[in-house]
Scaffold this active site. Structure first.
Site, PDB file in Angstrom:
ATOM      1  N   THR A  18      22.156  33.455  16.800  1.00 13.84           N
ATOM      2  CA  THR A  18      22.644  34.067  15.562  1.00 13.84           C
ATOM      3  C   THR A  18      22.611  33.112  14.377  1.00 13.84           C
ATOM      4  OG1 THR A  18      24.085  35.457  16.872  1.00 13.84           O
ATOM      5  CG2 THR A  18      24.697  35.184  14.585  1.00 13.84           C
ATOM      6  N   ASP A  62      16.847  34.177  21.937  1.00  9.88           N
ATOM      7  CA  ASP A  62      18.241  34.558  22.119  1.00  9.88           C
ATOM      8  C   ASP A  62      18.699  33.744  23.330  1.00  9.88           C
ATOM      9  OD1 ASP A  62      20.207  37.258  21.593  1.00  9.88           O
ATOM     10  OD2 ASP A  62      20.496  36.130  23.441  1.00  9.88           O
ATOM     11  N   SER A  63      19.872  33.170  23.257  1.00  8.25           N
ATOM     12  CA  SER A  63      20.222  32.231  24.333  1.00  8.25           C
ATOM     13  C   SER A  63      20.389  32.925  25.679  1.00  8.25           C
ATOM     14  CB  SER A  63      21.439  31.393  23.975  1.00  8.25           C
ATOM     15  OG  SER A  63      22.625  32.120  24.105  1.00  8.25           O
ATOM     16  N   THR A  94      25.209  31.306  20.999  1.00 10.78           N
ATOM     17  CA  THR A  94      26.487  30.945  21.603  1.00 10.78           C
ATOM     18  C   THR A  94      26.612  31.411  23.055  1.00 10.78           C
ATOM     19  OG1 THR A  94      27.494  32.966  20.738  1.00 10.78           O
ATOM     20  CG2 THR A  94      27.735  30.975  19.411  1.00 10.78           C
ATOM     21  N   CYS A 287      40.012  30.990  37.526  1.00 11.03           N
ATOM     22  CA  CYS A 287      40.950  30.765  36.424  1.00 11.03           C
ATOM     23  C   CYS A 287      40.267  29.937  35.343  1.00 11.03           C
ATOM     24  CB  CYS A 287      42.178  29.994  36.905  1.00 11.03           C
ATOM     25  SG  CYS A 287      43.129  30.901  38.123  1.00 11.03           S
TER      26      CYS A 287
HETATM   27  N1  ASP Z   1      23.011  36.605  21.600  1.00  2.47           N
HETATM   28  C1  ASP Z   1      23.135  35.491  20.705  1.00  2.47           C
HETATM   29  C2  ASP Z   1      22.653  34.260  21.460  1.00  2.47           C
HETATM   30  O1  ASP Z   1      23.337  33.739  22.280  1.00  2.47           O
HETATM   31  C3  ASP Z   1      24.546  35.341  20.274  1.00  2.47           C
HETATM   32  C4  ASP Z   1      24.838  34.166  19.383  1.00  2.47           C
HETATM   33  O2  ASP Z   1      24.009  33.377  18.998  1.00  2.47           O
HETATM   34  O3  ASP Z   1      25.998  34.008  19.024  1.00  2.47           O
HETATM   35  O4  ASP Z   1      21.553  33.847  21.236  1.00  2.47           O
END
Ligand code: ASP
Length: 351
Positions: A18, A62-63, A94, A287
């Protein structure tokens, strides 16, 4: 942008996600940011007076599509540019950032320079973006030096919102909040507000000389699987998972402090996988916080007697990446079991 040696120099490695998106003013659609025009997109960067260069994955990923080959690609970019730059900022989606940070922490040996992963919840081209702050602070940390000329950070970290965290201790905790990452079993390496406050542990760490040569590992063995236990899990699920061809390692996510069902069919399936196929089974907890203690309850103890090893307070992400890394070295399985339980890059607490 030119790289020089008189100013701090930072290499940005844009892998996707993103953060690197910008809204096309005509169509309103989010498109991948062109890093060749970085200064035009983020004019604030000029004010650093640093030499900042960038390389981009082509195409950006995209990750969720990242795998061990993407990690190797990042490690190779760092290796190739290691002598030229003071630090590295990896811009990353992320969703799997905690996995990439964990994997890189094991793959980069004798790292004497900062490697900071960051990303954002909102694209850099959006008005309320968290991306600019995350990017700018990460660059500042990647270039930061002590009075003796050595960097503050000589490891792989994640920077997000207001915390610098040891990469292999992080986990994504929110799909929505700007504070999207946490480091549940280990204190942050720096708290970031008006100033960047490095922790006492960082300030007193013993440091590698800058000319220590970086070594990278480029073989990660993906013959691993995640086995998340749940109440009501059936023998067929366990048997099917443990009979995957070429399976070498299992990260088993157990309940509480490392507990699992005590049914004989379950324990004998684990025993059989360990004894007859030499599969490494690592116990991590479902956990968010705390550690596996297999000697605390009878249930955990039975796992230990079956040959399951404790992942102590490893995050799931770190356990999986560490297993891929150790299996990739082709070590005897008992050596893998031993090293899984020892800290290699500060990923596990001994007490
Ligand atoms: N789907 C995106 C990714 O991980 C989400 C992000 O970057 O926050 O590439």
């Amino acid at each position: 942008m030119q790289v020089g040696f008189n100013k701090p120099s930072v290499l940005l490695i844009y892998t996707g996600g993103t953060i690197g998106m910008i809204e096309n003013s005509e169509t309103g659609l989010l498109e991948a940011f062109d890093f060749h025009y970085l200064e035009a997109q983020v004019p604030e960067l000029k004010r650093f007076g640093y030499n900042i260069s960038s390389v981009s994955f082509d195409p950006p990923l995209d990750s969720s599509s990242m795998d061990q080959f993407s990690w190797i690609e990042i490690a190779k970019v760092i290796e190739k540019n290691y002598d030229i730059y003071d630090g590295f900022v990896v811009l990353h989606g992320t969703d799997t950032m905690a996995y990439t940070a964990s994997a890189l922490s094991f793959m980069l040996d004798d790292l004497a320079k900062p490697v900071i992963l960051t990303g954002s919840q909102l694209p850099i081209g959006k008005l309320r973006t968290d991306g600019k702050e995350n990017l700018i602070t990460s660059i500042e940390i990647a270039a930061a030096k002590r009075d003796n000329g050595l960097p503050y950070i000589q490891e792989v970290c994640v920077f997000f919102e207001n915390k610098l965290m040891r990469g292999n201790r992080t986990t994504k905790i929110s799909t929505d909040h700007f504070n999207a990452f946490d480091t549940p079993n280990f204190p942050p390496l720096a708290d970031v507000g008006i100033n960047i406050h490095y922790s006492k542990a960082v300030r007193s760490a013993s440091l590698l000389p800058l000319n220590a040569p970086l070594k990278i590992s480029t073989s990660m063995d993906a013959n691993v699987v995640a086995l998340k236990l749940f109440p009501g899990i059936t023998p067929i699920v366990i048997d099917q998972i443990l009979s995957i061809p070429n399976l070498k390692g299992v990260v088993m996510e157990t309940f509480g402090s490392g507990n699992a069902p005590t049914h004989e069919w379950f324990l004998s399936a684990l025993r059989n996988a360990i004894e007859t196929r030499d599969i490494v089974i690592v116990n991590v907890t479902q956990c968010i916080m705390g550690a596996v203690e297999m000697r605390r309850y009878k249930t955990g103890n039975e796992l230990s007697e079956a040959g399951v090893i404790s992942g102590t307070d490893l995050t799931f992400e770190a356990a999986l990446c560490k297993l891929m890394y150790l299996l990739g070295k082709g070590l005897p399985m008992d050596a893998v079991r031993k090293l899984m339980q020892e800290p290699l890059k500060g990923e596990i607490s001994l007490d």
